[in-house]
Design a protein around this motif. Sequence first.
Motif, PDB file in Angstrom:
ATOM      1  N   SER A   1     -70.334  43.763  11.987  1.00 34.13           N
ATOM      2  CA  SER A   1     -68.879  43.660  11.938  1.00 34.13           C
ATOM      3  C   SER A   1     -68.227  44.769  12.759  1.00 34.13           C
ATOM      4  CB  SER A   1     -68.405  43.722  10.484  1.00 34.13           C
ATOM      5  OG  SER A   1     -67.002  43.664  10.400  1.00 34.13           O
TER       6      SER A   1
ATOM      7  N   ASP B   1     -65.778  44.356  15.998  1.00 37.72           N
ATOM      8  CA  ASP B   1     -64.459  44.985  16.025  1.00 37.72           C
ATOM      9  C   ASP B   1     -64.324  45.928  17.220  1.00 37.72           C
ATOM     10  OD1 ASP B   1     -63.881  43.625  13.739  1.00 37.72           O
ATOM     11  OD2 ASP B   1     -64.047  45.338  12.388  1.00 37.72           O
TER      12      ASP B   1
ATOM     13  N   ILE C   1     -60.574  46.470  18.041  1.00 38.79           N
ATOM     14  CA  ILE C   1     -59.953  46.663  16.733  1.00 38.79           C
ATOM     15  C   ILE C   1     -60.276  48.049  16.198  1.00 38.79           C
ATOM     16  CG2 ILE C   1     -59.858  45.810  14.353  1.00 38.79           C
ATOM     17  CD1 ILE C   1     -60.562  43.056  15.450  1.00 38.79           C
TER      18      ILE C   1
ATOM     19  N   VAL D   1     -57.075  47.326  10.824  1.00 34.91           N
ATOM     20  CA  VAL D   1     -57.192  45.889  11.069  1.00 34.91           C
ATOM     21  C   VAL D   1     -56.252  45.434  12.180  1.00 34.91           C
ATOM     22  CG1 VAL D   1     -57.983  45.301   8.749  1.00 34.91           C
ATOM     23  CG2 VAL D   1     -55.532  45.451   9.205  1.00 34.91           C
TER      24      VAL D   1
ATOM     25  N   CYS E   1     -56.923  42.169  14.329  1.00 39.90           N
ATOM     26  CA  CYS E   1     -57.962  41.331  13.701  1.00 39.90           C
ATOM     27  C   CYS E   1     -57.600  39.854  13.702  1.00 39.90           C
ATOM     28  CB  CYS E   1     -58.241  41.800  12.275  1.00 39.90           C
ATOM     29  SG  CYS E   1     -56.903  41.446  11.109  1.00 39.90           S
TER      30      CYS E   1
ATOM     31  N   LYS F   1     -59.473  40.044   5.879  1.00 39.11           N
ATOM     32  CA  LYS F   1     -58.667  40.916   6.726  1.00 39.11           C
ATOM     33  C   LYS F   1     -57.375  40.206   7.131  1.00 39.11           C
ATOM     34  CE  LYS F   1     -62.357  43.689   8.840  1.00 39.11           C
ATOM     35  NZ  LYS F   1     -62.978  44.098  10.122  1.00 39.11           N
TER      36      LYS F   1
END
Length: 730
Positions: A110, A114, A119, A274, A277, A583
């Motif tokens: 993850s 990101d 992110i 976030v 996202c 998210k």
Amino acid sequence: MDLGKPAVLTSSEDPSSKRSSVKPKAARLINDALPPADLECDLVILFDTESGSVPKEKKTAELIEDSFKLLLTELVNAGFCFKVRVNKPGSVFIFVKASDAVVSFASYRSQIKDWLFGIRTSAPVIPASDKLDDDFSTAERLRLVHDRLTNSQKDHGLGITPGQSDWVFVKSIFALHDPQFNVAWIERWSTKWALDDAELDIIKNTFGEKIALYFAFLQYYFSRLLFPTVMGLLAFFFLPPYSPIFAIISSLWCSVFIESWKRREVELAVKWGVRGCSGLDTHRATFKGESEREDPVTGALVQYYPQWKRVVKQFTAIPTALAAGLVLMGVQAVVFVIEIFLSEIYDGPLKQYLVFLPTALLATLVPTFTAFYNIIATRMTDWENHVTERTYDTAMTQKMFVLNLLTSYMGLFLSSYVYLPFGHLIAPNMDFISATMQRFIGEKASAKNFTINTHRLRQQYIYFTATAQLINFFVETLLPYIQRRAFKEAKKLQEKVTGAYEEVFKDDESEAPYLARVRAEADFPDYVVGDDYREMVVQFGYLSLFATVWPLAPLFSFINNWFELRGDAVKICLDTKRPIPGKAETIGPWLNNLIFLTWLGSLTTSSLVSMYRVSATESDCSYLVATRPWVLLAAVLLSEHAYFVARYLIGLIYDALDSTVVQKHQRQKYLNRQQTLKRSLPDEEPIEILEHEEMVVTEAKRDEWRAAIAEAVATLQTSLVKNEADKKEE
């Protein structure tokens, strides 16, 4: 243990079929029961042989058992531990707990995603083999585990989608509540006037950013309502009805609120990590591409569905929405006429009972029509074949918003622009109406002299902004609790009278209270945060569209929202399944709906002031609407243009005011990127070595897996045997 490679244990292996010695009997529900040590889990999978789309004649014991073993095999191969307990005949709970390696590796993947999409501001943290148990928040762990179970294999998941493909007997995957946290949460909020950022962080760490963002919005909306509440009190006592001053202040407040919330939204997204996202939404399991194409960003082959086809399908929804809107408008218009007739014209027998007929019609027809339209909208949105959950939810939300707009405000629009301006046209037809009534009802029927109820619009508005909000709070928060208690007592009474008890399986005494709570939570409805957003957006619409009618409306919304904050927390804890964390960086399509209502409010507010200000302040005015059409049109156009100018200027002001939170984020991002230039990640990522080492599984461990699956299958077989016995008795 391998997290993304072929399984090391096949579902075709036939574990021993030893029977469980557990006899049927259910335990009493204890809501605050804590899990025994061996049943502590991340998520619960409900495997129910009565669910699914498999025809009854094809639902054989072999098919059920094969599907069950396939599910358990996928779990153990992916590093999950599980325990199986009986729910009821033909249904079992699978308590799933992820190993530290599963969560750590899922977190690392993850973080990589990101980082690649900008992110994260810091580089991904590679988990070390001697320290896999990172300090994950409750929400983060649940999200990672749920994604690992439900995401497609392409997204490093197992692809377990309830009711789909190989998982037709998987009814649901849900998280269990934490009774200790829930009790502490509600008690803490009962003593707080407002929620601070620390409280929002607690919600974020427990339920995820998506739920925390809703409570942040509700708290922000509640606090910002203080200004129009004070101004409304001043306007009510010191300004004339339909005051242009209060109308301007109310319209400006709506625009300022939206622009300030957009800024607050960005700050929270940056703070919670976030930001951006929305571009990384999960793919829908039901999406079907027509071909494969290279992703323009990642370069990977992905399923492709032509966008123009989806747009064409979305355009076909416009005639459907218009037709539904016209039908609903027609229904409400007919009911409106019936209400006027019974309350202000009819003066015959049974009048005291007939006045409730319009309310009964609306209470019956509108929810029925809404449910029917919801089915149509869902099928049309499914037909549009959206790729991600975000675009699907947006499309569905906008379809339902059109209907909510009509159901919520149509009565006020009819009173404002039909009944009050043109009601005097009914007077010349009174003789015809009286004769018609006597012809169909009899000589006892009579019609009194019709006069326009000049207070009707205000009376309606007071009902929607005060009385209706109280009723909605009762229905949403208190009624489910009353229904649950009443159903429980009725069930006890039925068992006492008939002597038939539903207790079918006997749980271990140490597990009975906990399993009773799990069974209760399995029957709870899912928590849909969109329903709560819709409620707040509708309330905002009443303020932006008609606040000038009754300046005290913001006061009642302010009071309602204080209770709404706590009521929604109680609803999550007691009346719905625990939300799966997700998210979110924005409230999504609801923000566009707020902007639309603010624009529409600039039209309605100016028109109401122009139409009714004179007649409301001058007693000798002979007409209720004492304004010329061209003056009304000029006022509306001027107000609309003023709205666009004000919104543009407010946006410029907020853009000029730098946010310290955003500045810190940008600086951290710059420093991290600068450091990245000086170093790079290793060519061979240690995670691959860790996964390879984790793949080395002893034969004893494999035997342990097989024994666990065998025991689980035996538990399922016990449930199936009891289910068949019950069917034969019936």
